[in-house]
Design a protein around this motif. Structure first.
Motif, short mmCIF file in Angstrom:
data_model
loop_
_atom_site.label_atom_id
_atom_site.label_comp_id
_atom_site.label_asym_id
_atom_site.label_seq_id
_atom_site.Cartn_x
_atom_site.Cartn_y
_atom_site.Cartn_z
N PRO A 195 -3.71 10.71 4.60
CA PRO A 195 -3.61 10.55 3.23
C PRO A 195 -4.28 9.56 2.60
O PRO A 195 -4.46 8.45 3.17
CB PRO A 195 -2.18 10.74 3.04
N ASN A 196 -4.61 9.62 1.30
CA ASN A 196 -5.44 8.62 0.49
C ASN A 196 -4.31 7.18 0.30
O ASN A 196 -3.26 7.52 0.03
CB ASN A 196 -5.96 8.99 -0.81
N THR A 211 0.85 -1.23 -0.08
CA THR A 211 0.01 0.15 -0.07
C THR A 211 0.98 1.22 0.21
O THR A 211 1.92 1.38 0.57
CB THR A 211 -0.75 0.08 1.07
N PHE A 212 0.46 2.22 -0.65
CA PHE A 212 1.17 3.31 -0.92
C PHE A 212 0.16 4.80 -0.27
O PHE A 212 -1.20 4.42 -0.61
CB PHE A 212 1.53 3.74 -2.25
N SER A 213 0.81 5.95 -0.19
CA SER A 213 0.16 7.17 0.17
C SER A 213 0.91 8.17 -1.02
O SER A 213 1.83 7.95 -1.10
CB SER A 213 0.27 7.58 1.45
N PHE A 214 -0.05 8.90 -1.29
CA PHE A 214 0.55 9.97 -2.12
C PHE A 214 0.18 11.46 -1.75
O PHE A 214 -1.00 11.68 -1.71
CB PHE A 214 0.24 9.85 -3.50
N LEU A 225 5.32 9.94 -3.25
CA LEU A 225 4.83 8.39 -3.14
C LEU A 225 5.51 8.02 -2.03
O LEU A 225 6.67 7.91 -1.95
CB LEU A 225 5.13 7.79 -4.52
N SER A 226 4.81 7.42 -1.23
CA SER A 226 5.30 6.73 0.15
C SER A 226 4.89 5.48 0.44
O SER A 226 3.58 5.01 0.15
CB SER A 226 5.12 7.82 1.25
N VAL A 227 5.76 4.76 0.71
CA VAL A 227 5.44 3.18 0.92
C VAL A 227 4.78 3.05 2.68
O VAL A 227 5.30 3.85 3.41
CB VAL A 227 6.49 2.09 1.14
#
Length: 583
Positions: free
Chosen positions: A127-128, A46-49, A54-56
């Protein structure tokens, strides 16, 4: 594992019941994101942006193994940047989900993953999050590759087949640099007499021959040329031509040199002959399939000429015409679309009609009137000559039977039926005539078999057996086109031949050409010494008819007497001249 029948199922089986709702189906479990991902067997993350970064958020061990996000940027492989970029593009789009294929270089070769992206539910103040999964499709791609290789290659020689040949050509044209003046050529190669090897030594020997030929052909080509097996005994070469036709002819010579020395099969040494046809592209944009068809049209001509043939404009149209004729002729034979025409044979001393020669005629709805010279040649090439010859024999015998019924008694005339050398080689001709006579109820002495000298020269022993079998049916035998072949006195004396037919090339110009007249006199003298009758073909003037009459020729036919006519007209023609008419 033992199965349990419905009858033996225990009563204390757990009760399975679906809850009515979805949101409240189960109580909330205190499971972390990492624990959810760890339950998945394939790479997942899953990632957030946020703030364009872009973050893990969480990954499972499978993802770490294949897509390690902590790897130093300097040593990251190319696919690492690709999946990151695809995620960013997806996040910035309005799509709910997306999928794509990713290729990465693994330890044992390329690996392929089917990747999917989806949006997780939004949480207020956070964050999404986005879910990434990757299914390993490496084994599927390997299976697809192997199946494709099998579909595109010949299993015997491992060369490209016809479909694979087309793809190889397209690949060379798209991905190889070509000079401005370059063109490409297709060289088609047809192995002659290959079927005889199969018939004589068996299919294993035929396969061995093809494998050996393929190896020799491949060794004769230049780097970049493509060799393919596009048919049973047909090969083709795609060649880059920097110097046009001269390059193509140089390759042809190398091919001929490679096949010039014999191939050993079992205890035999077999010489491989081949027909070669070439076609050159007009430009690199020309459709390769058209050039292949042109080369195949040229090789068909090479099979007849015995020389290397270069495609000329119009040859493909001729090949397409032959194909149309063959297709329509097949239908015509099946549906009764052909007719017989009958040309009278005249006794030159009395003017009586002694018989008719049966000649096949064909008027097609699409092709119109097709010349016998054209459709008989196509029939011989395609193998349709056997049903065509059988139809002509049966129909000629039935025509005699119908004339007899109309006249009330057997007519004092017979019918001559032509035999093709190919039909003699492939069909049971004696059995065919025996059936034709039996079905029609006429006697054998009223059906004359006409064959050419070439039919006898091709296989003298087989021809001799056939002729004696026809004599057992009491059938007269005529040698057609006499003087144009290679017969000798010994063969004429040993064969049961009754009639010699002098070819029209000698008869039609004998009054103007002294050498032709001498040839006609010699044949007449030879026939008299052997006790044979002579028929002169191509009599078109009364002067010519009288000259042959004075030379003692027995029988004649030609436009001076009558052109070939329909069955009913032939009967009326005979009836009108039945009693007597002078030449």
């Amino acid at each position: 594992m033992e199965s349990t029948s419905m009858r033996d199922r225990p009563d204390d089986m757990p009760k399975v019941e679906l809850l009515p709702g979805v949101d409240d189906a189960h109580p909330v479990h205190p499971v972390t994101m990492s624990e959810w991902l760890a339950a998945l067997p394939h790479p997942s993350a899953t990632f957030s942006f946020e703030n364009n970064i872009l973050s893990v958020v969480a990954i499972n061990s499978s993802f770490r193994r294949y897509f390690d996000p902590t790897m130093d940027e300097a040593v990251k492989p190319a696919h690492a940047a690709e999946w990151r970029n695809r995620i960013v593009q997806y996040v910035q789009s309005a799509r709910d989900s997306e999928s794509f294929e990713l290729r990465r270089d693994g330890v044992l070769g390329p690996e392929y993953f089917h990747c999917t992206l989806g949006r997780l539910p939004e949480l207020e103040g956070r964050p999404n999050l986005f879910l990434f999964t990757a299914l390993d499709r490496t084994s599927d791609r390997a299976i697809e590759k192997n199946l494709r290789r099998e579909l595109l290659s010949d299993g015997l020689t491992a060369l490209p087949n016809r479909t694979g040949f087309g793809e190889e050509i397209d690949d060379r044209l798209r991905n190889t640099p070509w000079p401005d003046n370059a063109q490409f050529g297709i060289i088609a190669i047809d192995l002659s007499r290959f079927s005889r090897v199969n018939e004589s030594l068996g299919p294993m020997a035929g396969d061995e021959l093809l494998i050996t030929v393929a190896k020799r052909l491949k060794s004769s080509l230049r780097q970049g040329d493509v060799l393919a097996r596009i048919g049973g005994n047909d090969f083709a070469v795609f060649a880059r031509l920097n110097n046009g036709l001269s390059d193509a002819l140089h390759i042809v010579q190398r091919i001929r040199d490679a096949l010039s020395y014999p191939i050993r099969l079992s205890d035999l040494q077999i010489r491989v002959d081949c027909a070669i046809g070439c076609a050159l592209s007009l430009s690199l944009s020309e459709d390769p399939d058209d050039v292949v068809r042109k080369a195949q049209a040229a090789v068909k001509i090479a099979k007849r000429s015995g020389k290397v043939e270069i495609y000329r404009n119009g040859v493909l149209k001729e090949a397409q015409r032959r194909f149309s004729v063959e297709s329509r002729l097949r239908d015509a034979l099946a549906q009764g679309g052909l007719t017989l025409a009958f040309q009278p044979l005249i006794h030159l001393q009395t003017g009586e009609i002694t018989g008719f020669e049966a000649l096949a005629r064909w008027n097609d709805d699409e092709l119109g009137d097709v010349s016998p010279t054209e459709f008989i040649a196509v029939a011989e090439e395609s193998g349709l000559i056997t049903p065509l010859g059988r139809w002509a024999a049966y129909e000629a015998a039935q025509a005699l039977s119908r004339w007899d019924a109309k006249f009330g008694q057997p007519l004092p005339v017979g019918v001559n039926v032509n035999l093709s050398p190919i039909q003699m080689a492939r069909d049971d001709v004696a059995s065919m005539f025996e059936e034709a006579l039996r079905y029609s109820g006429i006697s054998g002495n009223r059906l004359t078999a006409e064959l050419t000298e070439s039919a006898i020269v091709a296989d003298p022993e087989k021809a001799k057996k056939l002729l004696f079998a026809l004599k057992d049916l009491h059938m007269p035998i005529a040698m057609d086109d006499f003087g144009t072949g290679y017969s000798n006195l010994a063969s004429l004396h040993s064969l049961p031949i009754d009639i010699l037919k002098i070819d029209r090339s000698f008869v039609s110009s004998m009054l103007e050409d002294r050498d032709k007249e001498i040839m006609v006199r010699t044949i007449l003298s030879l026939a008299e010494s052997l006790g044979l009758h002579v028929t002169a073909e191509g009599i078109e003037t009364q002067q010519l008819a009288h000259a042959l009459q004075n030379l003692g020729c027995w029988q004649g036919q030609g436009y001076y007497f009558a052109r070939p006519m329909a069955e009913a007209d032939a009967f009326d023609y005979w009836r009108a001249r039945w009693n007597f008419e002078t030449v």
